[in-house]
Design a protein around this motif. Sequence first.
Motif, PDB file in Angstrom:
ATOM      1  N   LEU A  24       0.957  -0.809  -0.106  1.00 15.18           N
ATOM      2  CA  LEU A  24       0.165   0.469  -0.333  1.00 15.18           C
ATOM      3  C   LEU A  24       0.778   1.281  -0.138  1.00 15.18           C
ATOM      4  O   LEU A  24       0.264   2.471  -0.717  1.00 15.18           O
ATOM      5  CB  LEU A  24      -1.198   0.346   1.199  1.00 15.18           C
ATOM      6  CG  LEU A  24      -1.761  -1.044   1.625  1.00 15.18           C
ATOM      7  CD1 LEU A  24      -3.015  -1.363   2.370  1.00 15.18           C
ATOM      8  CD2 LEU A  24      -2.623  -1.076   0.082  1.00 15.18           C
ATOM      9  N   SER A  25       2.026   0.999   0.475  1.00 12.79           N
ATOM     10  CA  SER A  25       2.975   2.236   0.704  1.00 12.79           C
ATOM     11  C   SER A  25       3.605   2.837  -0.561  1.00 12.79           C
ATOM     12  O   SER A  25       4.922   4.136  -0.714  1.00 12.79           O
ATOM     13  CB  SER A  25       4.093   2.099   1.380  1.00 12.79           C
ATOM     14  OG  SER A  25       4.584   1.288   2.012  1.00 12.79           O
ATOM     15  N   GLU A  26       3.883   1.786  -1.580  1.00 11.71           N
ATOM     16  CA  GLU A  26       4.175   1.704  -2.373  1.00 11.71           C
ATOM     17  C   GLU A  26       3.901   3.449  -3.631  1.00 11.71           C
ATOM     18  O   GLU A  26       2.887   2.615  -3.984  1.00 11.71           O
ATOM     19  CB  GLU A  26       4.259   0.476  -3.499  1.00 11.71           C
ATOM     20  CG  GLU A  26       6.260  -0.158  -2.971  1.00 11.71           C
ATOM     21  CD  GLU A  26       6.239  -1.555  -3.409  1.00 11.71           C
ATOM     22  OE1 GLU A  26       5.693  -1.281  -4.837  1.00 11.71           O
ATOM     23  OE2 GLU A  26       7.053  -1.936  -3.192  1.00 11.71           O
ATOM     24  N   PRO A  27       4.833   3.622  -4.168  1.00 12.55           N
ATOM     25  CA  PRO A  27       4.018   4.545  -5.313  1.00 12.55           C
ATOM     26  C   PRO A  27       3.437   3.831  -6.758  1.00 12.55           C
ATOM     27  O   PRO A  27       4.289   2.335  -6.931  1.00 12.55           O
ATOM     28  CB  PRO A  27       5.413   5.211  -6.376  1.00 12.55           C
ATOM     29  CG  PRO A  27       6.329   5.139  -5.057  1.00 12.55           C
ATOM     30  CD  PRO A  27       6.334   3.934  -3.932  1.00 12.55           C
ATOM     31  N   GLY A  28       1.606   4.540  -7.161  1.00 17.52           N
ATOM     32  CA  GLY A  28       1.067   3.007  -7.795  1.00 17.52           C
ATOM     33  C   GLY A  28       0.584   2.426  -7.552  1.00 17.52           C
ATOM     34  O   GLY A  28       0.036   1.790  -7.960  1.00 17.52           O
ATOM     35  N   SER A  29      -0.059   1.923  -6.633  1.00 19.87           N
ATOM     36  CA  SER A  29      -0.707   1.169  -5.867  1.00 19.87           C
ATOM     37  C   SER A  29      -2.310   1.806  -5.794  1.00 19.87           C
ATOM     38  O   SER A  29      -2.657   0.663  -5.842  1.00 19.87           O
ATOM     39  CB  SER A  29      -0.457   1.006  -3.885  1.00 19.87           C
ATOM     40  OG  SER A  29      -0.544   2.404  -4.113  1.00 19.87           O
ATOM     41  N   ASP A  30      -2.391   3.044  -5.539  1.00 22.18           N
ATOM     42  CA  ASP A  30      -3.221   2.903  -6.750  1.00 22.18           C
ATOM     43  C   ASP A  30      -3.959   3.064  -8.143  1.00 22.18           C
ATOM     44  O   ASP A  30      -5.216   1.794  -8.024  1.00 22.18           O
ATOM     45  CB  ASP A  30      -3.443   4.654  -6.236  1.00 22.18           C
ATOM     46  CG  ASP A  30      -2.874   5.643  -7.522  1.00 22.18           C
ATOM     47  OD1 ASP A  30      -1.793   4.718  -7.289  1.00 22.18           O
ATOM     48  OD2 ASP A  30      -3.269   6.448  -8.019  1.00 22.18           O
ATOM     49  N   SER A  31      -3.188   2.701  -8.697  1.00 24.38           N
ATOM     50  CA  SER A  31      -3.277   2.342  -9.990  1.00 24.38           C
ATOM     51  C   SER A  31      -3.815   0.537 -10.022  1.00 24.38           C
ATOM     52  O   SER A  31      -4.036   0.070 -10.788  1.00 24.38           O
ATOM     53  CB  SER A  31      -2.015   2.173 -11.227  1.00 24.38           C
ATOM     54  OG  SER A  31      -2.367   3.776 -10.956  1.00 24.38           O
ATOM     55  N   LEU A  32      -2.822  -0.063  -9.309  1.00 23.65           N
ATOM     56  CA  LEU A  32      -2.189  -1.443  -8.508  1.00 23.65           C
ATOM     57  C   LEU A  32      -3.901  -2.064  -8.691  1.00 23.65           C
ATOM     58  O   LEU A  32      -4.405  -3.249  -8.885  1.00 23.65           O
ATOM     59  CB  LEU A  32      -1.250  -2.256  -8.240  1.00 23.65           C
ATOM     60  CG  LEU A  32       0.495  -2.030  -8.766  1.00 23.65           C
ATOM     61  CD1 LEU A  32       1.020  -1.925  -8.247  1.00 23.65           C
ATOM     62  CD2 LEU A  32       0.338  -3.012 -10.200  1.00 23.65           C
ATOM     63  N   LEU A  33      -4.806  -1.306  -7.237  1.00 21.24           N
ATOM     64  CA  LEU A  33      -5.343  -1.831  -6.663  1.00 21.24           C
ATOM     65  C   LEU A  33      -6.445  -1.342  -7.769  1.00 21.24           C
ATOM     66  O   LEU A  33      -7.569  -2.329  -8.233  1.00 21.24           O
ATOM     67  CB  LEU A  33      -6.038  -1.186  -6.196  1.00 21.24           C
ATOM     68  CG  LEU A  33      -4.647  -0.846  -4.172  1.00 21.24           C
ATOM     69  CD1 LEU A  33      -5.301   0.450  -3.298  1.00 21.24           C
ATOM     70  CD2 LEU A  33      -5.795  -2.323  -3.905  1.00 21.24           C
ATOM     71  N   VAL A  34      -6.332  -0.509  -8.658  1.00 21.62           N
ATOM     72  CA  VAL A  34      -7.964  -0.404  -9.707  1.00 21.62           C
ATOM     73  C   VAL A  34      -7.654  -1.585 -11.109  1.00 21.62           C
ATOM     74  O   VAL A  34      -9.211  -2.605 -10.914  1.00 21.62           O
ATOM     75  CB  VAL A  34      -7.635   1.020 -10.506  1.00 21.62           C
ATOM     76  CG1 VAL A  34      -8.557   0.942 -11.629  1.00 21.62           C
ATOM     77  CG2 VAL A  34      -8.593   2.050  -9.883  1.00 21.62           C
ATOM     78  N   ARG A  35      -6.452  -1.703 -11.418  1.00 19.25           N
ATOM     79  CA  ARG A  35      -6.036  -2.803 -12.590  1.00 19.25           C
ATOM     80  C   ARG A  35      -6.554  -4.294 -11.534  1.00 19.25           C
ATOM     81  O   ARG A  35      -7.273  -5.193 -12.114  1.00 19.25           O
ATOM     82  CB  ARG A  35      -4.981  -3.354 -12.650  1.00 19.25           C
ATOM     83  CG  ARG A  35      -4.770  -4.332 -13.827  1.00 19.25           C
ATOM     84  CD  ARG A  35      -3.108  -4.194 -13.949  1.00 19.25           C
ATOM     85  NE  ARG A  35      -2.528  -2.522 -14.091  1.00 19.25           N
ATOM     86  CZ  ARG A  35      -1.284  -2.539 -14.159  1.00 19.25           C
ATOM     87  NH1 ARG A  35      -0.234  -3.307 -13.795  1.00 19.25           N
ATOM     88  NH2 ARG A  35      -0.597  -1.722 -14.228  1.00 19.25           N
ATOM     89  N   ALA A  36      -6.709  -4.451 -10.780  1.00 21.62           N
ATOM     90  CA  ALA A  36      -6.644  -5.856  -9.476  1.00 21.62           C
ATOM     91  C   ALA A  36      -8.706  -6.432  -8.944  1.00 21.62           C
ATOM     92  O   ALA A  36      -9.051  -6.783  -9.737  1.00 21.62           O
ATOM     93  CB  ALA A  36      -6.511  -5.822  -8.282  1.00 21.62           C
ATOM     94  N   CYS A  37      -9.090  -4.934  -9.041  1.00 17.98           N
ATOM     95  CA  CYS A  37     -10.435  -5.304  -8.899  1.00 17.98           C
ATOM     96  C   CYS A  37     -10.800  -4.828 -10.678  1.00 17.98           C
ATOM     97  O   CYS A  37     -12.176  -5.564 -10.491  1.00 17.98           O
ATOM     98  CB  CYS A  37     -11.170  -3.904  -8.219  1.00 17.98           C
ATOM     99  SG  CYS A  37     -10.729  -3.379  -6.509  1.00 17.98           S
TER     100      CYS A  37
END
Length: 320
Positions: A24-37
């Motif tokens: 969660l603390s890594e840069p770009g985690s928001d984009s990775l979450l969206v892709r996983a969802c």
Amino acid sequence: MVVLNSSPALNKSAIFSGVPAIRLSEPGSDSLLVRACEDLGFFKVTDHGIPMELIAKLEEEAMKFFASPEEEKELSGRKLANPFGYGSKCIGSNGDVGWVEYLLMPVTSEPFSMAFLMQPSASSFRSALNEYISAVRKLACQILELMAQGLGIEQTDVLSKLALDEESDSMLRLNHYPPCLMLQEQNGFLTGFGEHTDPQIISVLRSNNTAGLEISLRDGSWVSVLPDQEAFFVNVGDSLQVLTNGKFRSVRHRVLANGWESRVSMIYFAGPPPGEKLAPLPEAMEEGEQSQYREFTWREYKSCAYKTPLGDNRLDLFHK
């Protein structure tokens, strides 16, 4: 009556190694979450900030509760308002059954309290519940805000505020799948919790080091998800599928019990307030994109969900 499952498809699901793991603390985690969802509707998060000691303490206290006499568990459960409290084998009121016992409780903005937990002998259980609920709710809101950010929504608390609302209909569920002794000689598995999707926004899951969770992939195949003691697993729920106009997938999942090991899981369900109107967020839609769902309240959807069999696709009733 609980029926043994002998289907090879149920007993021999392949181990799935493709669960997205997101720091969660890594840069770009928001984009990775969206892709996983979008791809799976299911992922796990590390770097979550919840102490392992707290998780272990609640697991220990939960096992103490489930190890107590049946009469004591039932009495304790009856002190809670229906439909919350202790339950065993029956899942809902529509004939669904499983090899599971559980403790289901509401999550409110006030410190957690239940009549039977006010007893001095249960003070450590109450304390562990309070600490865990506070921590996991904070984690859920962090994840929801990262999701909004990844979707390009300027108001990043548009999702998390639903779970933080004073009237939020969030819950914590402790599930216990005890070993089924009649399976030991048959090398088989038993339905612990039948296939379903979660109706809420997201579910944040933690289990002990025992396998049993399975998810359904887009092609309809079932795969087994191994536990990860360093992570929390997250399910997209039906409500989030609606709020994103189907961009995020509400994942179907189930749990199998076995004859050798107890499985304990702790699931936080982030739910909106009962009167909250659910419809695709305009900020999450492309220009000209049409809504796939009619507007409805969480109260309306929850009532529908709990009146239908566990495995039904409830969102079909709300498609335009």
